[in-house]
Design a protein around this motif. Structure first.
Motif, mmCIF file in Angstrom:
data_model
loop_
_atom_site.group_PDB
_atom_site.id
_atom_site.type_symbol
_atom_site.label_atom_id
_atom_site.label_comp_id
_atom_site.label_asym_id
_atom_site.label_seq_id
_atom_site.Cartn_x
_atom_site.Cartn_y
_atom_site.Cartn_z
ATOM 1 N N ASP A 1 -1.913 7.554 10.233
ATOM 2 C CA ASP A 1 -3.206 7.119 9.510
ATOM 3 C C ASP A 1 -3.100 7.241 8.077
ATOM 4 O OD1 ASP A 1 -4.448 6.720 11.989
ATOM 5 O OD2 ASP A 1 -5.076 8.793 12.009
ATOM 6 N N VAL B 1 -8.474 -4.932 2.657
ATOM 7 C CA VAL B 1 -8.998 -3.813 2.130
ATOM 8 C C VAL B 1 -8.969 -2.699 3.442
ATOM 9 C CG1 VAL B 1 -11.226 -2.408 1.809
ATOM 10 C CG2 VAL B 1 -10.929 -4.645 0.803
ATOM 11 N N ASP B 2 -8.946 -3.160 4.618
ATOM 12 C CA ASP B 2 -9.024 -2.394 5.625
ATOM 13 C C ASP B 2 -7.668 -1.879 5.956
ATOM 14 O OD1 ASP B 2 -11.650 -2.751 6.607
ATOM 15 O OD2 ASP B 2 -11.197 -4.537 7.594
ATOM 16 N N TYR C 1 -5.539 -1.244 3.556
ATOM 17 C CA TYR C 1 -5.616 -0.370 2.347
ATOM 18 C C TYR C 1 -6.318 1.275 2.496
ATOM 19 C CZ TYR C 1 -6.724 2.647 -1.546
ATOM 20 O OH TYR C 1 -7.015 3.374 -2.493
ATOM 21 N N LYS C 2 -7.319 0.980 3.647
ATOM 22 C CA LYS C 2 -8.049 2.394 3.913
ATOM 23 C C LYS C 2 -7.086 3.079 4.944
ATOM 24 C CE LYS C 2 -12.786 0.576 3.121
ATOM 25 N NZ LYS C 2 -13.913 0.104 3.709
ATOM 26 N N GLU C 3 -6.316 2.265 5.693
ATOM 27 C CA GLU C 3 -5.859 2.774 6.616
ATOM 28 C C GLU C 3 -4.205 3.411 6.350
ATOM 29 O OE1 GLU C 3 -5.226 -0.050 9.696
ATOM 30 O OE2 GLU C 3 -7.279 0.025 10.210
ATOM 31 N N ASN C 4 -3.854 2.806 5.018
ATOM 32 C CA ASN C 4 -2.335 3.165 4.366
ATOM 33 C C ASN C 4 -2.631 3.481 2.983
ATOM 34 O OD1 ASN C 4 -0.736 2.434 6.844
ATOM 35 N ND2 ASN C 4 -2.297 0.770 6.652
ATOM 36 N N PRO C 5 -3.478 4.428 2.624
ATOM 37 C CA PRO C 5 -3.611 4.634 1.074
ATOM 38 C C PRO C 5 -2.295 5.476 0.568
ATOM 39 C CG PRO C 5 -4.718 6.114 2.106
ATOM 40 C CD PRO C 5 -4.331 5.366 3.206
ATOM 41 N N TYR D 1 -1.907 -5.256 1.228
ATOM 42 C CA TYR D 1 -2.751 -4.484 0.618
ATOM 43 C C TYR D 1 -4.013 -5.466 -0.087
ATOM 44 C CZ TYR D 1 -0.245 -0.243 1.200
ATOM 45 O OH TYR D 1 0.116 0.974 1.475
#
Length: 227
Positions: free
Chosen positions: A79, A190-191, A193-197, A187
């Motif tokens: 995550d 957005v989704d 990015y949220k999962e792999n910040p 990236y």
């Protein structure tokens, strides 16, 4: 008395040309055709090698070094976050203060200064650094001429602890076959990015995680100065 026929029209009627029997392609045309086919096959084979074969061979070559390096790495990202729950012993270091896990790959290439890994992408490469920002645009980890190049750190950056460098810039090609830094475009979602910040960039001196706070696209040209 019989009337004489006028043959004037028949004499002026255009005569049909006799058709020549085709005997096939002439020798010169055959040679040109054969050469064209050879060039086509050769070009296709070269492109397949450059786009697929060459990157695959590089990945296979890096596999052993990656295995040694990753043996000391924290648990894989889940995550978007690496697991550091369990306390780990201080990693072994060499006399120069660098992490022992980089020993083998630095024996291959002393320009290696780190390793970058981004979860859920193909980005999992050693990072090199030299005295300019040009050489590794066209050379691989073995310092061989290669269009894919190798991810490299800006020559003005310093990864040594206490160097005062606050920003690190890593360059890499956007390859059409999806290798090098091509998958950074994920990236844009957005989704994703949220999962792999969080990404990992370990230097030869220390391991560290980095949080992505911005994503943008920029165009660079030689006209703007030395990159």
């Amino acid at each position: 008395m019989a009337k004489r026929k006028d043959n004037l029209y028949d004499e002026e009627r255009p005569q049909k040309k006799k058709k020549r029997k085709k005997t096939g392609m002439d020798p010169v045309s055959r040679v040109i055709l054969v050469i064209s086919v050879i060039v086509f096959i050769g070009s296709g084979g070269y492109l397949l090698y450059k786009y697929f074969g060459e990157p695959l061979l590089e990945q296979m070559e890096l596999a052993s070094y990656k295995s040694d390096y990753q043996s000391e790495q924290p648990s894989p990202a889940e995550d978007g976050v690496w697991s550091n729950d369990e306390e780990t012993e201080e990693e072994e270091r060499l006399e120069d203060g660098t992490l022992a896990s980089f020993k083998d790959i630095r024996a291959l290439n002393g320009d290696v200064v780190g390793w970058i890994t981004i979860p859920n992408t193909l980005i999992d490469y050693p990072v090199v650094q030299t005295k300019n920002n040009v050489y590794y645009l066209g050379h691989n980890i073995n310092k061989e001429s290669n269009g894919s190049g190798c991810p490299f750190l800006d020559y003005r950056n310093d990864v040594k602890p206490g160097s005062g460098t606050r920003n690190l810039i890593i360059y890499g090609h956007h390859r059409r076959n999806g290798t090098m830094f091509a998958q950074l475009k994920k990236y844009n979602d957005v989704d994703f990015y949220k999962e792999n910040p969080v990404i990992r960039f370990d230097t030869i001196y220390e391991r560290s995680e980095w949080i992505i706070f911005s994503n943008f696209r920029a165009t660079t040209t030689w006209a703007t100065g030395t990159p």
